[in-house]
Design a protein around this motif. Structure first.
Motif, PDB file in Angstrom:
ATOM      1  N   CYS A 196       0.734  -0.637   0.394  1.00 55.28           N
ATOM      2  CA  CYS A 196       0.010   0.351  -0.093  1.00 55.28           C
ATOM      3  C   CYS A 196       1.166   1.490   0.095  1.00 55.28           C
ATOM      4  O   CYS A 196       1.400   1.286  -0.261  1.00 55.28           O
ATOM      5  N   GLY A 197       0.189   2.537  -0.025  1.00 55.55           N
ATOM      6  CA  GLY A 197       0.785   3.681  -0.199  1.00 55.55           C
ATOM      7  C   GLY A 197       1.203   4.424  -1.311  1.00 55.55           C
ATOM      8  O   GLY A 197       0.211   4.068  -1.781  1.00 55.55           O
ATOM      9  N   VAL A 198       2.093   5.081  -1.762  1.00 53.05           N
ATOM     10  CA  VAL A 198       2.115   6.119  -3.277  1.00 53.05           C
ATOM     11  C   VAL A 198       3.750   6.232  -4.064  1.00 53.05           C
ATOM     12  O   VAL A 198       4.639   5.240  -3.420  1.00 53.05           O
ATOM     13  N   ALA A 199       3.620   6.394  -4.923  1.00 54.24           N
ATOM     14  CA  ALA A 199       2.633   6.199  -5.748  1.00 54.24           C
ATOM     15  C   ALA A 199       2.308   5.304  -6.185  1.00 54.24           C
ATOM     16  O   ALA A 199       2.627   4.587  -6.895  1.00 54.24           O
ATOM     17  N   TYR A 200       0.394   5.179  -6.433  1.00 55.09           N
ATOM     18  CA  TYR A 200       0.086   3.352  -7.382  1.00 55.09           C
ATOM     19  C   TYR A 200       0.272   3.328  -8.568  1.00 55.09           C
ATOM     20  O   TYR A 200       1.741   2.411  -8.749  1.00 55.09           O
ATOM     21  N   ASP A 201       0.447   4.392  -9.020  1.00 56.54           N
ATOM     22  CA  ASP A 201       1.747   4.025 -10.367  1.00 56.54           C
ATOM     23  C   ASP A 201       2.855   4.271 -10.935  1.00 56.54           C
ATOM     24  O   ASP A 201       3.100   4.529 -12.127  1.00 56.54           O
ATOM     25  N   VAL A 202       3.694   4.528  -9.767  1.00 54.39           N
ATOM     26  CA  VAL A 202       5.008   4.495  -9.611  1.00 54.39           C
ATOM     27  C   VAL A 202       5.244   3.071  -8.814  1.00 54.39           C
ATOM     28  O   VAL A 202       5.808   2.007  -9.288  1.00 54.39           O
ATOM     29  N   CYS A 203       5.647   4.206  -7.623  1.00 50.23           N
ATOM     30  CA  CYS A 203       7.178   3.128  -6.762  1.00 50.23           C
ATOM     31  C   CYS A 203       5.714   1.382  -6.587  1.00 50.23           C
ATOM     32  O   CYS A 203       6.572   1.055  -5.805  1.00 50.23           O
ATOM     33  N   VAL A 204       4.965   2.180  -5.444  1.00 47.48           N
ATOM     34  CA  VAL A 204       3.759   0.842  -5.702  1.00 47.48           C
ATOM     35  C   VAL A 204       3.383   0.031  -6.249  1.00 47.48           C
ATOM     36  O   VAL A 204       3.866  -1.152  -6.085  1.00 47.48           O
ATOM     37  N   GLY A 205       3.018  -0.146  -7.700  1.00 42.41           N
ATOM     38  CA  GLY A 205       3.080  -0.888  -8.545  1.00 42.41           C
ATOM     39  C   GLY A 205       4.737  -1.356  -9.109  1.00 42.41           C
ATOM     40  O   GLY A 205       4.819  -3.009  -9.405  1.00 42.41           O
ATOM     41  N   PHE A 206       5.596  -0.735  -9.018  1.00 45.52           N
ATOM     42  CA  PHE A 206       6.467  -1.855  -9.373  1.00 45.52           C
ATOM     43  C   PHE A 206       7.187  -2.063  -8.327  1.00 45.52           C
ATOM     44  O   PHE A 206       7.822  -3.869  -8.693  1.00 45.52           O
ATOM     45  N   THR A 207       6.763  -1.927  -7.040  1.00 46.70           N
ATOM     46  CA  THR A 207       7.005  -3.042  -6.343  1.00 46.70           C
ATOM     47  C   THR A 207       6.646  -4.149  -5.951  1.00 46.70           C
ATOM     48  O   THR A 207       7.154  -5.022  -5.775  1.00 46.70           O
ATOM     49  N   ASP A 223      -7.705   0.414  -1.644  1.00 45.87           N
ATOM     50  CA  ASP A 223      -8.332   1.698  -1.453  1.00 45.87           C
ATOM     51  C   ASP A 223      -6.865   2.509  -0.353  1.00 45.87           C
ATOM     52  O   ASP A 223      -7.432   3.560   0.134  1.00 45.87           O
ATOM     53  N   ALA A 224      -5.515   1.746  -0.156  1.00 51.50           N
ATOM     54  CA  ALA A 224      -4.726   2.567   0.305  1.00 51.50           C
ATOM     55  C   ALA A 224      -3.650   3.096  -0.045  1.00 51.50           C
ATOM     56  O   ALA A 224      -2.550   2.929   0.221  1.00 51.50           O
ATOM     57  N   CYS A 225      -3.950   2.937  -1.490  1.00 55.74           N
ATOM     58  CA  CYS A 225      -3.297   3.876  -2.134  1.00 55.74           C
ATOM     59  C   CYS A 225      -3.398   4.599  -2.956  1.00 55.74           C
ATOM     60  O   CYS A 225      -4.758   5.045  -3.280  1.00 55.74           O
ATOM     61  N   ARG A 226      -2.977   5.989  -3.350  1.00 57.25           N
ATOM     62  CA  ARG A 226      -3.325   6.778  -4.704  1.00 57.25           C
ATOM     63  C   ARG A 226      -1.830   7.548  -5.205  1.00 57.25           C
ATOM     64  O   ARG A 226      -0.761   7.016  -5.165  1.00 57.25           O
ATOM     65  N   GLY A 227      -2.579   7.525  -6.486  1.00 51.16           N
ATOM     66  CA  GLY A 227      -1.393   7.385  -7.656  1.00 51.16           C
ATOM     67  C   GLY A 227      -1.651   9.392  -8.113  1.00 51.16           C
ATOM     68  O   GLY A 227      -2.005   9.975  -7.464  1.00 51.16           O
ATOM     69  N   VAL A 228      -0.484   9.015  -9.854  1.00 49.88           N
ATOM     70  CA  VAL A 228       0.068  10.359 -10.079  1.00 49.88           C
ATOM     71  C   VAL A 228      -1.538  10.635 -11.137  1.00 49.88           C
ATOM     72  O   VAL A 228      -1.786  11.537 -11.870  1.00 49.88           O
ATOM     73  N   ASP A 229      -1.986  10.165 -11.732  1.00 52.38           N
ATOM     74  CA  ASP A 229      -1.505   9.772 -13.368  1.00 52.38           C
ATOM     75  C   ASP A 229      -2.922   8.763 -13.525  1.00 52.38           C
ATOM     76  O   ASP A 229      -2.834   7.714 -13.296  1.00 52.38           O
ATOM     77  N   LEU A 230      -3.976   8.879 -13.961  1.00 48.46           N
ATOM     78  CA  LEU A 230      -4.880   8.373 -14.297  1.00 48.46           C
ATOM     79  C   LEU A 230      -5.210   7.156 -15.251  1.00 48.46           C
ATOM     80  O   LEU A 230      -5.020   6.082 -14.908  1.00 48.46           O
ATOM     81  N   ASP A 232      -2.256   6.021 -16.644  1.00 48.22           N
ATOM     82  CA  ASP A 232      -0.999   5.231 -15.598  1.00 48.22           C
ATOM     83  C   ASP A 232      -1.614   4.429 -14.477  1.00 48.22           C
ATOM     84  O   ASP A 232      -0.766   2.952 -14.387  1.00 48.22           O
ATOM     85  N   ILE A 233      -2.755   4.607 -13.642  1.00 49.02           N
ATOM     86  CA  ILE A 233      -2.903   3.896 -12.668  1.00 49.02           C
ATOM     87  C   ILE A 233      -3.626   2.669 -13.401  1.00 49.02           C
ATOM     88  O   ILE A 233      -3.718   1.667 -13.017  1.00 49.02           O
ATOM     89  N   ASP A 234      -4.666   2.789 -14.395  1.00 51.47           N
ATOM     90  CA  ASP A 234      -5.408   1.821 -15.034  1.00 51.47           C
ATOM     91  C   ASP A 234      -4.779   0.619 -15.438  1.00 51.47           C
ATOM     92  O   ASP A 234      -4.670   0.005 -15.890  1.00 51.47           O
ATOM     93  N   GLU A 235      -3.495   1.417 -16.917  1.00 46.00           N
ATOM     94  CA  GLU A 235      -2.513   0.558 -16.645  1.00 46.00           C
ATOM     95  C   GLU A 235      -2.025  -0.058 -16.119  1.00 46.00           C
ATOM     96  O   GLU A 235      -2.038  -1.812 -16.044  1.00 46.00           O
ATOM     97  N   MET A 236      -1.426   0.153 -15.145  1.00 47.93           N
ATOM     98  CA  MET A 236      -1.020  -0.261 -13.591  1.00 47.93           C
ATOM     99  C   MET A 236      -1.576  -1.419 -13.428  1.00 47.93           C
ATOM    100  O   MET A 236      -0.890  -2.105 -13.448  1.00 47.93           O
ATOM    101  N   ARG A 237      -2.674  -1.167 -12.973  1.00 51.40           N
ATOM    102  CA  ARG A 237      -4.237  -2.604 -12.240  1.00 51.40           C
ATOM    103  C   ARG A 237      -3.760  -3.058 -13.308  1.00 51.40           C
ATOM    104  O   ARG A 237      -3.562  -4.753 -12.510  1.00 51.40           O
ATOM    105  N   LYS A 238      -3.920  -3.377 -14.964  1.00 52.39           N
ATOM    106  CA  LYS A 238      -3.679  -3.923 -15.657  1.00 52.39           C
ATOM    107  C   LYS A 238      -3.066  -4.796 -15.978  1.00 52.39           C
ATOM    108  O   LYS A 238      -2.965  -6.144 -15.997  1.00 52.39           O
ATOM    109  N   ASN A 239      -1.394  -4.679 -15.968  1.00 55.72           N
ATOM    110  CA  ASN A 239      -0.324  -5.100 -15.400  1.00 55.72           C
ATOM    111  C   ASN A 239      -0.054  -5.945 -14.554  1.00 55.72           C
ATOM    112  O   ASN A 239       0.239  -7.181 -14.639  1.00 55.72           O
TER     113      ASN A 239
END
Ligand code: VGL
Ligand code: ZN
Length: 257
Positions: A196-207, A223-230, A232-239
């Motif tokens: 969990c944490g920030v940013a969803y589409d950056v450090c959280v996702g790649f971790t 719900d315990a994450c927030r991101g930079v760009d919508l 990128d967030i969608d793409e990260m969720r799919k990934n």
């Protein structure tokens, strides 16, 4: 045990030990919560997420993370920190002090935060530019004071080298060097990580992606994450889904751990 070839046969003892190892993995998972970069600069400072394209309020992760920490008994809690020297390659303020690669279409003077440029090497480095943030020892680099502290919690720093960024809490972006994270998780025999944490589409996702790759059962507490760009967030969720991470919610974690 059933192998025909006498020489390749597992001894009864080795066979039972192997079975026991895997049964333990399944029946007795060891859990770690990884709290990514809940630092002042992302929540309320120079890289506050509310000023980024998605306009999400980074402070919103705190109640969700604290409720998970209050209701779930993790075997280990790790807090990561983005921990940059002041001459870090990702800071747009340092762009004049470095050489852009000849293939760049923009001039130093035209670059804006969140533009991507290539710096001349060696090695040539593709880098997204950010406002200066999380400078080692500054207020902005501190974990937010309202984030619940855990006895025995471990801090892992990343992004400490001036010439390479580190979005994942495991590896730098060039995959040249690892942080202490995988050693710490292995030492504690962790099988399952919750992120969990920030940013969803950056450090959280790649971790999360690297956690899956390291063989951990990986659960994102969305719900315990927030991101930079919508986008990128969608793409990260799919990934993340494609790669086998589980996307979950803070109220469900107590039933999983
Ligand atoms: C991060 C941008 C730059 C993050 C770190 O923690 O997600 N984002 N550095
Ligand atoms: Zn950073």
């Amino acid at each position: 045990l059933l192998d025909q070839d006498q020489d390749d046969r597992l001894s009864k003892k080795d066979f039972l030990e192997t079975c026991f190892y895997w049964l333990k993995q399944i029946l007795q998972p060891v859990s770690a919560l990884i709290v990514v970069d809940v630092q002042n600069d992302f929540l309320d400072g120079s890289l506050a997420l509310r000023n980024c394209p998605a306009g999400q309020d980074g402070l919103g992760v705190i109640p969700a993370i604290n409720s998970v920490l209050d209701t779930v008994n993790f075997d280990l809690v790790v807090y990561t920190r983005d921990w940059h020297p002041s001459n870090h390659i990702s800071f747009i303020d340092n762009i004049d002090k470095r050489k852009l690669h000849s293939t760049n279409k923009i001039l130093c003077s035209e670059a804006k935060p969140m533009d991507t440029v290539i710096f001349e090497g060696p090695p040539p480095t593709v880098q997204k530019l950010w406002p200066s943030h999380c400078i080692q020892g500054s207020w902005g680099s501190e974990l937010h004071t309202e984030l619940k502290n855990t006895d025995g919690g471990i801090i892992v720093n990343k992004g400490t080298h001036p010439n390479v960024d580190s979005y994942s809490a495991f590896w730098d972006n060039n995959r040249q060097s690892q942080t202490d994270l995988v050693k710490i998780l292995s030492k504690h025999k962790v099988t399952d990580v919750y992120v969990c944490g920030v940013a969803y589409d950056v450090c959280v996702g790649f971790t999360c992606l690297d956690a899956v790759e390291h063989g951990f059962r990986t659960v994102l507490i969305e719900d315990a994450c927030r991101g930079v760009d919508l986008t990128d967030i969608d793409e990260m969720r799919k990934n993340l889904k494609t790669n086998g991470a589980v996307i979950s919610h803070s109220c469900k974690i107590k039933d999983l751990v």
